[in-house]
Scaffold this motif. Structure first.
Motif, PDB file in Angstrom:
ATOM      1  N   PRO A  26     -35.371 -53.564 -49.197  1.00 45.96           N
ATOM      2  CA  PRO A  26     -36.611 -53.006 -48.626  1.00 45.96           C
ATOM      3  C   PRO A  26     -36.719 -53.260 -47.128  1.00 45.96           C
ATOM      4  CG  PRO A  26     -37.078 -54.344 -50.580  1.00 45.96           C
ATOM      5  CD  PRO A  26     -35.629 -54.499 -50.292  1.00 45.96           C
ATOM      6  N   THR A  27     -36.344 -54.489 -46.735  1.00 47.93           N
ATOM      7  CA  THR A  27     -36.383 -54.816 -45.305  1.00 47.93           C
ATOM      8  C   THR A  27     -35.435 -53.905 -44.544  1.00 47.93           C
ATOM      9  OG1 THR A  27     -36.606 -57.083 -46.026  1.00 47.93           O
ATOM     10  CG2 THR A  27     -36.194 -56.733 -43.693  1.00 47.93           C
ATOM     11  N   THR A  28     -34.234 -53.722 -45.062  1.00 49.62           N
ATOM     12  CA  THR A  28     -33.241 -52.906 -44.381  1.00 49.62           C
ATOM     13  C   THR A  28     -33.719 -51.462 -44.257  1.00 49.62           C
ATOM     14  OG1 THR A  28     -31.690 -54.295 -45.556  1.00 49.62           O
ATOM     15  CG2 THR A  28     -30.763 -52.505 -44.270  1.00 49.62           C
ATOM     16  N   VAL A  29     -34.275 -50.927 -45.364  1.00 47.34           N
ATOM     17  CA  VAL A  29     -34.759 -49.547 -45.316  1.00 47.34           C
ATOM     18  C   VAL A  29     -35.799 -49.401 -44.209  1.00 47.34           C
ATOM     19  CG1 VAL A  29     -36.033 -47.758 -46.545  1.00 47.34           C
ATOM     20  CG2 VAL A  29     -34.340 -49.138 -47.757  1.00 47.34           C
ATOM     21  N   VAL A  57     -38.275 -28.985 -32.035  1.00 46.10           N
ATOM     22  CA  VAL A  57     -36.926 -29.327 -32.500  1.00 46.10           C
ATOM     23  C   VAL A  57     -36.835 -30.832 -32.754  1.00 46.10           C
ATOM     24  CG1 VAL A  57     -34.499 -29.433 -31.822  1.00 46.10           C
ATOM     25  CG2 VAL A  57     -35.823 -27.368 -31.385  1.00 46.10           C
ATOM     26  N   LEU A  58     -37.353 -31.626 -31.826  1.00 42.11           N
ATOM     27  CA  LEU A  58     -37.325 -33.083 -31.996  1.00 42.11           C
ATOM     28  C   LEU A  58     -38.090 -33.498 -33.250  1.00 42.11           C
ATOM     29  CD1 LEU A  58     -36.640 -35.919 -30.844  1.00 42.11           C
ATOM     30  CD2 LEU A  58     -38.834 -35.875 -29.698  1.00 42.11           C
ATOM     31  N   PHE A  59     -39.258 -32.881 -33.438  1.00 41.90           N
ATOM     32  CA  PHE A  59     -40.078 -33.177 -34.613  1.00 41.90           C
ATOM     33  C   PHE A  59     -39.292 -32.888 -35.892  1.00 41.90           C
ATOM     34  CE2 PHE A  59     -42.938 -31.514 -37.880  1.00 41.90           C
ATOM     35  CZ  PHE A  59     -43.793 -32.599 -38.058  1.00 41.90           C
ATOM     36  N   THR A  60     -38.614 -31.742 -35.910  1.00 35.64           N
ATOM     37  CA  THR A  60     -37.842 -31.373 -37.087  1.00 35.64           C
ATOM     38  C   THR A  60     -36.728 -32.389 -37.336  1.00 35.64           C
ATOM     39  OG1 THR A  60     -38.244 -29.130 -36.334  1.00 35.64           O
ATOM     40  CG2 THR A  60     -36.735 -29.395 -38.186  1.00 35.64           C
ATOM     41  N   ILE A  61     -36.028 -32.763 -36.250  1.00 35.32           N
ATOM     42  CA  ILE A  61     -34.947 -33.745 -36.410  1.00 35.32           C
ATOM     43  C   ILE A  61     -35.499 -35.051 -36.977  1.00 35.32           C
ATOM     44  CG2 ILE A  61     -33.235 -35.126 -35.186  1.00 35.32           C
ATOM     45  CD1 ILE A  61     -33.018 -32.873 -33.150  1.00 35.32           C
ATOM     46  N   LEU A  62     -36.592 -35.531 -36.386  1.00 39.68           N
ATOM     47  CA  LEU A  62     -37.189 -36.793 -36.829  1.00 39.68           C
ATOM     48  C   LEU A  62     -37.556 -36.724 -38.305  1.00 39.68           C
ATOM     49  CD1 LEU A  62     -39.502 -37.766 -33.856  1.00 39.68           C
ATOM     50  CD2 LEU A  62     -37.763 -39.213 -34.868  1.00 39.68           C
ATOM     51  N   LEU A  63     -38.160 -35.597 -38.676  1.00 39.32           N
ATOM     52  CA  LEU A  63     -38.605 -35.430 -40.057  1.00 39.32           C
ATOM     53  C   LEU A  63     -37.414 -35.453 -41.004  1.00 39.32           C
ATOM     54  CD1 LEU A  63     -41.294 -34.809 -41.556  1.00 39.32           C
ATOM     55  CD2 LEU A  63     -40.559 -32.432 -41.600  1.00 39.32           C
ATOM     56  N   VAL A  64     -36.388 -34.659 -40.670  1.00 38.72           N
ATOM     57  CA  VAL A  64     -35.223 -34.548 -41.544  1.00 38.72           C
ATOM     58  C   VAL A  64     -34.511 -35.894 -41.651  1.00 38.72           C
ATOM     59  CG1 VAL A  64     -32.933 -33.504 -41.756  1.00 38.72           C
ATOM     60  CG2 VAL A  64     -34.892 -32.097 -41.130  1.00 38.72           C
ATOM     61  N   VAL A  65     -34.298 -36.558 -40.503  1.00 43.65           N
ATOM     62  CA  VAL A  65     -33.589 -37.834 -40.519  1.00 43.65           C
ATOM     63  C   VAL A  65     -34.361 -38.872 -41.327  1.00 43.65           C
ATOM     64  CG1 VAL A  65     -32.882 -39.773 -39.075  1.00 43.65           C
ATOM     65  CG2 VAL A  65     -32.314 -37.456 -38.391  1.00 43.65           C
ATOM     66  N   SER A  66     -35.663 -38.951 -41.143  1.00 41.87           N
ATOM     67  CA  SER A  66     -36.458 -39.938 -41.877  1.00 41.87           C
ATOM     68  C   SER A  66     -36.430 -39.655 -43.373  1.00 41.87           C
ATOM     69  CB  SER A  66     -37.907 -39.935 -41.397  1.00 41.87           C
ATOM     70  OG  SER A  66     -37.936 -40.134 -40.013  1.00 41.87           O
ATOM     71  N   LEU A  67     -36.600 -38.385 -43.747  1.00 43.17           N
ATOM     72  CA  LEU A  67     -36.601 -38.043 -45.174  1.00 43.17           C
ATOM     73  C   LEU A  67     -35.245 -38.325 -45.804  1.00 43.17           C
ATOM     74  CD1 LEU A  67     -38.670 -34.729 -45.283  1.00 43.17           C
ATOM     75  CD2 LEU A  67     -39.354 -37.011 -46.023  1.00 43.17           C
ATOM     76  N   MET A  68     -34.164 -38.002 -45.057  1.00 42.97           N
ATOM     77  CA  MET A  68     -32.833 -38.228 -45.561  1.00 42.97           C
ATOM     78  C   MET A  68     -32.601 -39.718 -45.822  1.00 42.97           C
ATOM     79  SD  MET A  68     -30.238 -35.651 -43.669  1.00 42.97           S
ATOM     80  CE  MET A  68     -29.294 -36.978 -42.963  1.00 42.97           C
ATOM     81  N   GLN A  69     -33.030 -40.523 -44.868  1.00 40.16           N
ATOM     82  CA  GLN A  69     -32.835 -41.958 -45.016  1.00 40.16           C
ATOM     83  C   GLN A  69     -33.620 -42.493 -46.202  1.00 40.16           C
ATOM     84  OE1 GLN A  69     -33.808 -43.221 -41.121  1.00 40.16           O
ATOM     85  NE2 GLN A  69     -31.679 -43.272 -40.452  1.00 40.16           N
ATOM     86  N   LEU A  70     -34.848 -42.045 -46.323  1.00 43.71           N
ATOM     87  CA  LEU A  70     -35.658 -42.527 -47.440  1.00 43.71           C
ATOM     88  C   LEU A  70     -35.045 -42.115 -48.765  1.00 43.71           C
ATOM     89  CD1 LEU A  70     -39.237 -41.948 -46.019  1.00 43.71           C
ATOM     90  CD2 LEU A  70     -38.109 -44.122 -46.476  1.00 43.71           C
ATOM     91  N   TRP A  71     -34.451 -40.914 -48.787  1.00 40.84           N
ATOM     92  CA  TRP A  71     -33.865 -40.416 -50.027  1.00 40.84           C
ATOM     93  C   TRP A  71     -32.589 -41.193 -50.362  1.00 40.84           C
ATOM     94  CZ3 TRP A  71     -29.297 -37.748 -51.325  1.00 40.84           C
ATOM     95  CH2 TRP A  71     -29.287 -37.237 -52.623  1.00 40.84           C
ATOM     96  N   VAL A  72     -31.750 -41.425 -49.324  1.00 40.31           N
ATOM     97  CA  VAL A  72     -30.497 -42.144 -49.549  1.00 40.31           C
ATOM     98  C   VAL A  72     -30.782 -43.563 -50.015  1.00 40.31           C
ATOM     99  CG1 VAL A  72     -28.505 -43.154 -48.352  1.00 40.31           C
ATOM    100  CG2 VAL A  72     -29.119 -40.772 -47.958  1.00 40.31           C
ATOM    101  N   MET A  73     -31.771 -44.190 -49.405  1.00 39.20           N
ATOM    102  CA  MET A  73     -32.002 -45.602 -49.681  1.00 39.20           C
ATOM    103  C   MET A  73     -33.132 -45.834 -50.672  1.00 39.20           C
ATOM    104  SD  MET A  73     -31.266 -47.081 -45.916  1.00 39.20           S
ATOM    105  CE  MET A  73     -30.347 -48.505 -46.432  1.00 39.20           C
ATOM    106  N   ARG A  74     -33.459 -44.786 -51.436  1.00 37.95           N
ATOM    107  CA  ARG A  74     -34.588 -44.914 -52.363  1.00 37.95           C
ATOM    108  C   ARG A  74     -34.237 -45.893 -53.498  1.00 37.95           C
ATOM    109  NH1 ARG A  74     -31.527 -40.767 -53.836  1.00 37.95           N
ATOM    110  NH2 ARG A  74     -31.304 -40.202 -56.026  1.00 37.95           N
ATOM    111  N   GLU A  75     -35.265 -46.405 -54.135  1.00 39.89           N
ATOM    112  CA  GLU A  75     -35.050 -47.300 -55.283  1.00 39.89           C
ATOM    113  C   GLU A  75     -34.537 -46.478 -56.453  1.00 39.89           C
ATOM    114  OE1 GLU A  75     -35.377 -50.512 -55.519  1.00 39.89           O
ATOM    115  OE2 GLU A  75     -36.225 -50.849 -53.516  1.00 39.89           O
ATOM    116  N   ARG A  76     -33.461 -46.909 -57.055  1.00 45.17           N
ATOM    117  CA  ARG A  76     -32.961 -46.170 -58.213  1.00 45.17           C
ATOM    118  C   ARG A  76     -33.389 -46.839 -59.495  1.00 45.17           C
ATOM    119  NH1 ARG A  76     -27.909 -43.144 -55.721  1.00 45.17           N
ATOM    120  NH2 ARG A  76     -28.323 -44.506 -53.984  1.00 45.17           N
TER     121      ARG A  76
END
Lengths: 310, 417
Positions: free
Chosen positions: A230-233, A291-310
């Motif tokens: 959780p800390t790392t995420v 464009v920056l907003f879109t990048i930020l959104l996509v990167v944050s969502l991707m990270q949350l999805w990759v590092m989500r609790e399984r």
């Protein structure tokens, strides 16, 4: 008698009505307090954000009325070689900066956690840069990176007979130089968060593992890292957003030629700043913001999805 | 009857009060924050208010970095100051954005302006109308460190007068350490400073070219002359090794620290250099080319009146503008700020011309050019990048020049759209 009965019945009814009113009142009060920040935020945050989307389709220059020009700003942006350079820079800051700073932060926190003597003091030393104004720090580093006779780093290299390095006066070394400063500035905060995370892992797990005869590496891999997730995420998301929005370090270190030399250090936010406040191309700047907003959104969502609790 | 008289008296009193109130006009004046300029303006405002007791002038300042943005934002909010200071290079943007109104021909006749002021004042003229007048103007000159000149065996009273002598002096004064790193520069190279103007308006012309055509709407330095001018400049670092871009961070810092024998800078630097204690320095005109051709770059901040100001405020603003563009104001400005008077008769006095410091700058004004920028910082960036491509990426000067000319033309075309 009847009147007496009546008066006896009346109080409970009155109390419940009163209690209801109290509850409603409480809810109303709560909403009253909540409404203030909600209205405030919608007005100064969400409304301008939505407005920026609209502006990105106009040619607004701050002085004349905005005209709708469709996707022209975006077409211009994607055909602008500077944008792709800046895009590459921004992702270099992100993809090199985030892992590197987290790696250093974790190593330092991991070992610092075992130090008892002067731990608070050392931690404070690491945290100090985080408290310093970014612009002041960037100016000091700008002087560090100078050639001799004033650049400390080059002076140090010269003592060992190593050739002088151009650092921020080179298209290849400038970005790493700026990035090093940014990492150094942010690592103290990450150390403190990592240490808090390490402390939160119950000691009993470690004791049990040691009794079972697990080595230090195994403990790190099987217990510490998974429990720190959780800390790392949090830190990955937090520092990614920080690197994607990097501005002050770059702007202050390269202040005579902001984002230079030859745009080699320019991040997206600096390009937005220059389009908006030095060339007054507000519509164009708004398109970059989207464009920056879109990048930020996509990167944050991707990270949350990759590092989500399984 | 008595009642009637009393009423008349009251009415008269009210009328009088009304009139005197209407005469107490307050106008606002904006300029950017720079100590000596603020002091000078405060003195001018005091004198002006003494002459015009019914007008008060309120001065507001902003840091230079956001001064232009403040003006533009104030216009958008409908809160422009009545009188504002602006860089001549912002005029295109300000006039087309309707920040300014043209000066009235009655109060400020064009013929008189052109007779009394230095010719560079025409940079404030659009479609036959003037949009502002300067108090002071700036030009460039060569600053040199007399101590370093003496140490190198050069005559400190005989500074270089042409480009050959400049190069010789730079070679004589540069100092390098064992590994060839410059530890004291012969001449500073700083395109982000004033060198961009030296290159554009001086070197290009001296090598036989013309940087722009058609009223600065067409970039024409992409030719043989431009190439030679660029090579002369970059050779100072690559071939002659008499200076280095980025040495001591900024050219003016290197000179101030006594670690550069020569630097090209403007009048506005006089204030900061005057506090140098550990060496003597001198000023001379920018070096001529082999044929004796000299050129210079002059610039200025002008004062203009905001669009939409009318009635008695306009009258007050015009009076104030007239006062700050007078010879009296220019004398105050020269003494306090050190910037050169914009009127010929105030500038070209014997005393000023003989002054060892003001003299060279004033002589430069006579043959100076004023670049008409459309986006000053973007055009500056083009020059910085042009030199950087040659110095950092080993691009051929001719290619870098071509790329710069195209980029700058695109900026100009975009703004004229």
């Amino acid at each position: 008698m009847t009147s007496a009965n009546n008066t006896q019945v009346a109080p409970p009814a009155g109390r419940s009505r009163k209690r209801l009113r109290m509850q409603t009142k409480r809810v109303l009060w709560a909403w009253g307090f909540l409404a203030l920040p909600i209205i405030f935020y919608s007005w100064i945050r969400f409304y301008p954000t939505l407005d920026a989307f609209w502006l990105s389709f106009t040619d607004w220059d701050l002085l004349s009325e905005p005209n709708f020009i469709g996707l022209d700003n975006y077409r211009h942006l994607f055909n602008d070689p500077q944008f792709w350079q800046v895009f590459k820079n921004t992702f270099t800051y992100l993809l090199v900066g985030t892992p590197l700073s987290l790696f250093f932060a974790f190593i330092i926190a991991y070992f610092l956690d075992r130090v008892r003597y002067l731990q608070g003091f050392i931690r404070a030393l690491y945290f100090l840069p985080f408290l310093t104004t970014a612009s002041a720090m960037a100016w000091v580093w700008r002087w560090f990176y100078q050639p001799v006779p004033i650049g400390i780093i080059n002076g140090f290299l010269a003592n060992f007979g190593i050739a002088q390095q151009p650092f921020i006066r080179s298209v290849d070394q400038a970005l790493p130089s700026v990035l090093a400063t940014a990492i150094w500035a942010g690592v103290g905060f990450q150390i403190v968060i990592f240490m808090a995370g390490l402390r939160a892992i119950p000691q009993t797990y470690y004791e049990a593992a040691r009794i079972d005869g697990l080595g230090e590496i195994a403990i790190l891999r099987k217990i510490t890292l998974p429990l720190l997730k959780p800390t790392t995420v949090f830190l990955v998301v937090f520092s990614s957003i920080g690197f994607l929005r990097i501005f002050d370090q770059v702007y202050n270190i390269t202040t005579n030629d902001p984002g230079g030399p030859l745009n080699s250090t320019k991040p997206l936010v600096l390009m937005i700043y220059q389009s908006a406040f030095s060339s007054y191309q507000m519509g164009y700047a708004a398109a970059q913001t989207v464009v920056l907003f879109t990048i930020l959104l996509v990167v944050s969502l991707m990270q949350l999805w990759v590092m989500r609790e399984r | 009857m008595r009642k009637y008289l009393a009423l008349t008296a009251i009415a008269a009193g009210l009328w009088g009060a009304g009139v005197s109130q209407a005469h107490a006009v307050e106008i606002e004046y904006w300029q950017y924050l720079f100590d000596s300029r603020v002091t000078a303006m405060n003195e001018l405002i005091d004198r002006f208010e003494e002459l015009n007791p019914d007008i008060t002038v309120k001065q507001t300042t902003f840091p230079y970095a956001d001064y232009q943005t403040r003006l533009v934002a104030a216009k958008a909010a409908g809160k422009s100051p009545e009188v504002m200071q602006l860089f001549y290079g912002w005029l295109d943007k300000f006039a087309s954005g309707k920040l300014l109104q043209p000066l009235s021909e009655d109060m400020f006749p064009s013929a008189e302006i052109e007779k009394d002021f230095f010719p560079i004042v025409t940079a404030m003229k659009r479609d036959g109308k003037y949009y502002g007048l300067p108090t002071a103007v700036r030009s460039l000159a060569l600053f040199y460190n007399k101590k370093l000149f003496k140490e190198a065996g050069l005559d400190p009273e005989n500074p270089p007068q042409n480009l050959d002598e400049l190069l010789k002096a730079a070679k004589a004064t540069v100092k390098q350490d064992g590994s060839g790193n410059i530890v004291s520069a012969g001449i500073t190279l700083d395109m982000a400073g004033q060198d961009q103007h030296w290159w554009r308006e001086v070197l290009v012309r001296q090598f036989g070219g013309d940087p722009y055509a058609d009223d600065y709407t067409k970039v024409t330095y992409d030719d043989e002359a431009g190439k030679k001018a660029l090579e002369f400049y970059t050779d100072l670092q690559t071939k002659e090794k008499v200076g280095k871009v980025g040495f001591m961070d900024e050219g003016q810092a290197a000179f101030r620290a006594g670690l550069a024998a020569m630097t090209i800078d403007g009048t506005f630097r006089l204030g900061s250099f005057s506090s140098i204690k550990n060496f003597d320095w001198g000023v001379t005109e920018l070096p001529a080319n082999a044929d004796g051709l000299r050129s210079n770059y002059a610039s200025y901040f002008a004062n203009g009146i905001a669009a939409g100001v009318e009635g008695e405020k306009l009258e007050a603003a015009e009076k104030f503008l007239k006062f700050v563009s007078s010879k009296e104001a220019m004398d105050v400005w020269l003494k306090t700020v050190g910037e050169l008077p914009a009127r010929r008769d105030a500038a070209m006095t014997d005393e000023n011309l003989k002054d060892p410091i003001y003299g060279p700058f004033l002589k430069g004004l006579d043959y100076a050019h004023t670049t008409m920028f459309v986006d000053e910082s973007a055009q500056r960036q083009v020059s910085i990048d042009m030199v950087n491509r040659v110095l950092l990426q080993d691009q051929a000067p001719a290619d870098s020049l071509k790329q710069a000319a195209e980029a700058e033309q695109a900026i100009i075309d975009h703004s004229k759209k």
